[in-house]
Design an enzyme around this catalytic site. Structure first.
Site, PDB file in Angstrom:
ATOM      1  N   ASP A  66      86.817  -6.563  19.739  1.00 52.63           N
ATOM      2  CA  ASP A  66      86.365  -5.710  20.346  1.00 52.63           C
ATOM      3  C   ASP A  66      86.207  -5.840  21.508  1.00 52.63           C
ATOM      4  OD1 ASP A  66      84.371  -7.583  19.462  1.00 52.63           O
ATOM      5  OD2 ASP A  66      83.178  -6.328  18.290  1.00 52.63           O
ATOM      6  N   ASN A 134      72.153  -6.431  11.698  1.00 50.50           N
ATOM      7  CA  ASN A 134      71.969  -5.136  10.843  1.00 50.50           C
ATOM      8  C   ASN A 134      73.345  -4.762   9.823  1.00 50.50           C
ATOM      9  OD1 ASN A 134      74.193  -4.548  12.568  1.00 50.50           O
ATOM     10  ND2 ASN A 134      73.280  -2.851  13.620  1.00 50.50           N
ATOM     11  N   HIS A 136      76.670  -5.284  10.600  1.00 45.34           N
ATOM     12  CA  HIS A 136      77.919  -4.808  11.360  1.00 45.34           C
ATOM     13  C   HIS A 136      79.058  -5.964  11.312  1.00 45.34           C
ATOM     14  CE1 HIS A 136      76.683  -5.842  15.931  1.00 45.34           C
ATOM     15  NE2 HIS A 136      77.396  -6.866  15.051  1.00 45.34           N
ATOM     16  N   GLU A 141      79.027  -0.054  13.204  1.00 41.31           N
ATOM     17  CA  GLU A 141      77.904  -0.221  12.981  1.00 41.31           C
ATOM     18  C   GLU A 141      77.319   0.449  11.382  1.00 41.31           C
ATOM     19  OE1 GLU A 141      75.962  -1.738  14.750  1.00 41.31           O
ATOM     20  OE2 GLU A 141      76.036  -1.538  16.925  1.00 41.31           O
TER      21      GLU A 141
HETATM   22  C1  F6R Z   1      81.878  -9.686  18.224  1.00 41.37           C
HETATM   23  C2  F6R Z   1      81.483  -9.038  17.059  1.00 41.37           C
HETATM   24  C3  F6R Z   1      80.031  -8.767  16.564  1.00 41.37           C
HETATM   25  C4  F6R Z   1      79.495 -10.284  16.491  1.00 41.37           C
HETATM   26  C5  F6R Z   1      77.918 -10.108  15.703  1.00 41.37           C
HETATM   27  C6  F6R Z   1      77.463 -11.452  15.903  1.00 41.37           C
HETATM   28  O1  F6R Z   1      83.131  -9.792  18.682  1.00 41.37           O
HETATM   29  O2  F6R Z   1      82.518  -8.198  16.763  1.00 41.37           O
HETATM   30  O3  F6R Z   1      80.386  -8.294  15.337  1.00 41.37           O
HETATM   31  O4  F6R Z   1      80.131 -11.071  15.697  1.00 41.37           O
HETATM   32  O5  F6R Z   1      77.326  -9.049  16.463  1.00 41.37           O
HETATM   33  O6  F6R Z   1      76.864 -11.774  17.161  1.00 41.37           O
HETATM   34  P1  F6R Z   1      76.425 -13.290  17.406  1.00 41.37           P
HETATM   35  O7  F6R Z   1      77.509 -14.166  16.932  1.00 41.37           O
HETATM   36  O8  F6R Z   1      76.100 -13.381  18.889  1.00 41.37           O
HETATM   37  O9  F6R Z   1      75.139 -13.118  16.488  1.00 41.37           O
END
Ligand code: F6R
Length: 261
Positions: A66, A134, A136, A141
């Site tokens: 992303d 959450n 995702h 989301e």
């Molecule tokens: C990042 C992504 C997100 C993160 C997730 C966890 O490329 O796609 O899904 O993997 O938000 O983020 P952290 O590791 O910062 O808790």
């Protein structure tokens, strides 16, 4: 789903780095799907250490999950920038083989170009995923279509709040991102999810043991043939079948130690 519970976040990240390194050793022309975020930083540090010890990534192609809409590759909070700082500037993946969705220009165009590139060079052999608090995956989301392709998604308030820590005080966190779709992610041959810390415990339980539902996008991974969920003790705290997963891994280690046959 294979569930590996390790005592610390550091051991969990080391285990994931080891699995990625093994994939690249066994198949030097691997296509890797990569994630960003705090959880992945020690994984990339582990890959850089292995590169310095002789592992080459010269044949590897990468697709990142992303990018924030509106942030160019030089913006310090863009995921393109994150990838350069945490991995690309330190290993030998050719620039022409690294794909991060573009945050600039029309999001629909960026999404289409990204899907076309995966179709041309994929499928992804090994997809690395983090997990949002959450549930995702990527920036899909809760409420995302479980069959979605790469597209622009509105970030939830939870995600905007969780990611505010990476931005300067007063700086606006982008509201949307271009993210690989859930249907796109599911086409990877193998998937590794890494989640660490108490903040992820409820999401880990929902994704691994809850119903398959758009309310927890990660739960769709229960339908995938080759998923390994790697967690530390804190993130595993709410798993109902924790002892069973630990026993299953003990059995696997005994078998690995005895070798084939
Ligand atoms: C990042 C992504 C997100 C993160 C997730 C966890 O490329 O796609 O899904 O993997 O938000 O983020 P952290 O590791 O910062 O808790």
């Amino acid at each position: 789903m294979r569930i590996v519970i390790l005592p610390t976040a550091e051991q969990a990240a080391t285990h994931v780095a080891e699995l990625i390194a093994r994939q690249v050793q066994d198949r030097p022309r691997s296509v890797l799907g990569l994630a960003t975020g705090g959880t992945m930083e020690p994984v990339y540090a582990g890959l850089i250490a292995r590169h310095r010890a002789g592992l080459s990534f010269a044949g590897v192609t990468t697709f990142n999950l992303d990018e924030y809409v509106g942030l160019g590759p030089d913006h310090p909070q863009s995921y393109s920038h994150y990838m350069r700082v945490h991995l690309f500037d330190h290993v030998d993946i050719p620039e022409a083989n690294r794909f991060v969705p573009s945050g600039l220009g029309a999001p629909a165009h960026a999404a289409q170009a990204f899907e076309a590139e995966i179709a041309r060079r994929g499928p992804v052999d090994l997809q690395l995923l983090g997990l949002g608090g959450n549930g995702h995956i990527g920036f899909n989301e809760p409420g995302s279509s479980l069959g979605s392709r790469t597209r622009e998604k509105l970030l939830s308030f939870d995600t905007i709040e969780a990611n505010r820590r990476f931005f300067d005080t007063g700086e606006t966190v982008p509201e949307t991102a271009v993210t690989m779709g859930i249907g796109t992610i599911r086409e990877a041959r193998r998937i590794i999810v890494l989640a660490t810390g108490a903040r992820k415990a409820a999401a880990v339980r929902a994704m691994a043991e809850g119903p398959v539902t758009a309310m927890c996008p990660g739960s769709i991974l229960q339908m995938h043939e080759h998923v390994r969920l790697v967690v530390d003790t804190e993130a595993a705290a709410e798993l109902a079948l924790k002892d069973h997963y630990l026993r299953a891994e003990q059995l696997q280690s005994r078998r690995d130690a005895n070798g084939p046959g």
